[in-house]
Design a protein around this motif. Sequence first.
Motif, PDB file in Angstrom:
ATOM      1  N   VAL A  92       0.878  -1.216   0.068  1.00 59.96           N
ATOM      2  CA  VAL A  92      -0.191   0.024   0.132  1.00 59.96           C
ATOM      3  C   VAL A  92       0.924   1.162  -0.054  1.00 59.96           C
ATOM      4  CG1 VAL A  92      -1.677   1.385   1.276  1.00 59.96           C
ATOM      5  CG2 VAL A  92      -1.726  -1.034   1.095  1.00 59.96           C
ATOM      6  N   ARG A  94       0.511   5.413   0.028  1.00 54.56           N
ATOM      7  CA  ARG A  94      -0.315   6.959  -0.032  1.00 54.56           C
ATOM      8  C   ARG A  94       0.077   7.786  -1.077  1.00 54.56           C
ATOM      9  NH1 ARG A  94      -2.920   9.164   4.553  1.00 54.56           N
ATOM     10  NH2 ARG A  94      -3.195  11.259   4.547  1.00 54.56           N
ATOM     11  N   ASN A  96      -1.561  11.443  -3.076  1.00 57.40           N
ATOM     12  CA  ASN A  96      -2.490  12.740  -2.986  1.00 57.40           C
ATOM     13  C   ASN A  96      -3.124  12.943  -4.418  1.00 57.40           C
ATOM     14  OD1 ASN A  96      -3.470  15.079  -2.187  1.00 57.40           O
ATOM     15  ND2 ASN A  96      -1.564  16.357  -2.693  1.00 57.40           N
ATOM     16  N   ASP A 108     -17.565  10.004  -2.447  1.00 58.19           N
ATOM     17  CA  ASP A 108     -17.765   9.672  -1.212  1.00 58.19           C
ATOM     18  C   ASP A 108     -19.149   9.211  -1.134  1.00 58.19           C
ATOM     19  OD1 ASP A 108     -15.181  10.395  -0.232  1.00 58.19           O
ATOM     20  OD2 ASP A 108     -15.696  12.293   0.506  1.00 58.19           O
ATOM     21  N   GLU A 116     -17.914   0.921   1.506  1.00 63.74           N
ATOM     22  CA  GLU A 116     -16.258   0.882   1.339  1.00 63.74           C
ATOM     23  C   GLU A 116     -15.975   2.364   1.631  1.00 63.74           C
ATOM     24  OE1 GLU A 116     -15.086  -1.914  -2.244  1.00 63.74           O
ATOM     25  OE2 GLU A 116     -16.815  -0.389  -2.830  1.00 63.74           O
ATOM     26  N   THR A 117     -14.511   2.311   2.038  1.00 59.78           N
ATOM     27  CA  THR A 117     -13.836   3.399   2.073  1.00 59.78           C
ATOM     28  C   THR A 117     -13.520   3.960   0.781  1.00 59.78           C
ATOM     29  OG1 THR A 117     -11.583   2.594   1.768  1.00 59.78           O
ATOM     30  CG2 THR A 117     -12.503   2.685   4.343  1.00 59.78           C
ATOM     31  N   ARG A 118     -13.081   5.316   0.769  1.00 57.95           N
ATOM     32  CA  ARG A 118     -12.861   6.096  -0.303  1.00 57.95           C
ATOM     33  C   ARG A 118     -11.705   5.325  -1.277  1.00 57.95           C
ATOM     34  NH1 ARG A 118     -10.870  11.790   0.428  1.00 57.95           N
ATOM     35  NH2 ARG A 118     -13.217  12.276   0.816  1.00 57.95           N
ATOM     36  N   SER A 119     -10.885   4.997  -0.413  1.00 58.86           N
ATOM     37  CA  SER A 119      -9.665   4.461  -1.017  1.00 58.86           C
ATOM     38  C   SER A 119      -9.979   2.823  -1.628  1.00 58.86           C
ATOM     39  CB  SER A 119      -8.391   4.342  -0.170  1.00 58.86           C
ATOM     40  OG  SER A 119      -7.994   5.524   0.168  1.00 58.86           O
ATOM     41  N   GLY A 120     -10.708   2.170  -0.723  1.00 54.47           N
ATOM     42  CA  GLY A 120     -11.025   0.864  -1.126  1.00 54.47           C
ATOM     43  C   GLY A 120     -12.009   1.013  -2.519  1.00 54.47           C
ATOM     44  N   TYR A 121     -13.001   2.095  -2.307  1.00 53.06           N
ATOM     45  CA  TYR A 121     -14.024   2.072  -3.598  1.00 53.06           C
ATOM     46  C   TYR A 121     -12.941   2.375  -4.900  1.00 53.06           C
ATOM     47  CZ  TYR A 121     -18.053   3.656  -6.249  1.00 53.06           C
ATOM     48  OH  TYR A 121     -19.119   3.886  -7.098  1.00 53.06           O
ATOM     49  N   ILE A 122     -12.165   3.228  -4.860  1.00 54.78           N
ATOM     50  CA  ILE A 122     -11.370   3.728  -5.839  1.00 54.78           C
ATOM     51  C   ILE A 122     -10.688   2.456  -6.465  1.00 54.78           C
ATOM     52  CG2 ILE A 122      -9.597   5.153  -6.982  1.00 54.78           C
ATOM     53  CD1 ILE A 122     -10.392   7.289  -5.009  1.00 54.78           C
ATOM     54  N   ALA A 123      -9.943   1.782  -5.508  1.00 57.07           N
ATOM     55  CA  ALA A 123      -9.130   0.566  -5.881  1.00 57.07           C
ATOM     56  C   ALA A 123      -9.965  -0.464  -6.662  1.00 57.07           C
ATOM     57  CB  ALA A 123      -8.415  -0.013  -4.660  1.00 57.07           C
TER      58      ALA A 123
END
Length: 136
Positions: A92, A94, A96, A108, A116-123
């Motif tokens: 993982v 990080r 920006n 969001d 899901e979290t924002r990051s999880g959703y994008i992934a």
Amino acid sequence: MRYPIAIEPGDDIHAWGVVVPDLPGCFSAGDTLDEAIEQAREAIELHIDGLLDDGCDVPPPQPVSAHQARPEFVGWIWAVVAIDPAMLDDKVERVNVTLPRRVLSRLDRAAKAAGETRSGYIARLAIEAPHRRCVQ
């Protein structure tokens, strides 16, 4: 990693065809020998990325000698393409990202609706588009 590639010679009318024997279904072509080798590198990277996205094992490269005697490759040229092993790294990192507020708000809401979290959703969106299947 160094994957051997089999190159079917081309000419002024026909492209140089490339097959990656260790990665079933992975092939490419180019108008010149140099272009065929470079296109093979891109095809290998995309193929491996798809296998990883689908949770499949990535076949290890075998030596050229493991494939040279195969009858379908008689008269073909052999080369080896180096692939950066970092592309197999799922560590993982990080980052920006800059997005307009309206897009971030939409993102969001969609992530929340999906649980899901924002990051999880994008992934997940990145991995699922386009969806691939393991080749057996």
